[in-house]
Enzyme design. Structure first.
Site, short mmCIF file in Angstrom:
data_model
loop_
_atom_site.label_atom_id
_atom_site.label_comp_id
_atom_site.label_asym_id
_atom_site.label_seq_id
_atom_site.Cartn_x
_atom_site.Cartn_y
_atom_site.Cartn_z
N GLY A 11 0.83 -1.20 0.00
CA GLY A 11 0.00 0.00 0.00
C GLY A 11 0.86 1.24 0.00
N HIS B 187 -2.66 7.35 7.05
CA HIS B 187 -1.72 8.28 6.42
C HIS B 187 -2.43 9.54 5.91
CE1 HIS B 187 2.21 6.36 6.33
NE2 HIS B 187 1.73 5.24 5.83
N HIS C 43 -4.50 1.23 7.29
CA HIS C 43 -3.16 1.83 7.48
C HIS C 43 -2.99 3.05 6.57
CE1 HIS C 43 1.37 1.51 7.99
NE2 HIS C 43 1.27 2.21 6.88
N GLU C 44 -3.39 2.91 5.31
CA GLU C 44 -3.21 4.02 4.35
C GLU C 44 -4.17 5.18 4.66
OE1 GLU C 44 -0.57 3.73 2.79
OE2 GLU C 44 -0.35 1.56 3.00
N GLN D 291 2.88 9.93 1.22
CA GLN D 291 4.20 9.28 1.26
C GLN D 291 5.07 9.63 0.06
OE1 GLN D 291 2.37 5.27 2.20
NE2 GLN D 291 4.29 5.14 3.36
N CYS E 159 5.73 -0.11 7.44
CA CYS E 159 5.40 1.07 6.65
C CYS E 159 6.61 1.47 5.81
CB CYS E 159 5.03 2.23 7.59
SG CYS E 159 4.60 3.74 6.72
N LEU E 160 6.38 1.80 4.54
CA LEU E 160 7.50 2.19 3.66
C LEU E 160 8.17 3.48 4.14
CD1 LEU E 160 5.98 1.40 0.13
CD2 LEU E 160 7.70 0.08 1.39
NI NI Z 1 2.59 3.34 5.75
#
Ligand code: NI
Length: 173
Positions: A46, A139, A135-136, A51, A93-94
């Site tokens: 995701g 963000h 999760h996204e 991000q 998380c990226l």
């Molecule tokens: Ni993330």
């Protein structure tokens, strides 16, 4: 298509509340394609627009490899309208590379969103699809998974978080 640089923990854009997408046009669709490329390049499931530095309520997700589906999906102005049951999953998380934590979240959600054609949809999601979407969507509200950890577990992670902040300031993009 382009691989976009991913913003890391410590970057203020990750703490901003994203604004709704006003019109689903070619520019938004191009951005979504680039975000899918960027997600795959980084082995993510995701990615939220914040991000890649854009405060827009747009995210891409793909949990097909684990839970089935037809590949990457685009979600615009998503809104969770119902949620049920609890499920623990090791979440990463990226924007916080190398960190993860077991978190409880609802297993299932009912989501209202616009797809890449601009159509409004309502759809149920489960397991990893549901987890990634939750999760996204965090963000989009400037929230990160570490915010959902208990104070004690978060304190244990603080040192690693401080190192990440240092790194993100060293990266010039
Ligand atoms: Ni993330």
């Amino acid at each position: 298509m382009a691989i976009l640089p991913i913003r890391l923990y410590g970057d203020p854009v990750l703490r901003r509340k994203s604004a709704p997408v006003a019109v689903v046009d070619d520019e938004i669709r191009r951005l979504a394609v680039d975000m899918v490329e960027t997600m795959f390049e980084n082995n993510g499931v995701g990615l939220a627009a914040a991000q890649v530095g854009l405060s827009l309520r747009l995210l891409v997700a793909d949990a097909t490899h684990r839970d089935g589906g037809d590949g990457p999906r685009v979600f615009i102005n998503p809104e969770i309208i119902d949620a049920w049951d609890e499920w623990s999953f090791d979440e990463g998380c990226l924007s916080l590379p190398g960190l993860s934590a077991d978190l409880m979240r609802p297993e299932g959600i009912l989501l209202r969103y616009h797809d890449e054609t601009g159509s409004e949809c309502e759809e149920e999601f489960h397991q990893l699809w549901s987890r990634v979407l939750q999760h996204e969507i965090d963000h989009l509200d400037g929230r990160l998974f570490v915010d959902r950890m208990s104070p004690m577990r978060r304190a244990l992670m603080e040192r690693k978080l401080r190192e990440l902040v240092k790194e993100s300031k060293n990266v010039s993009l």
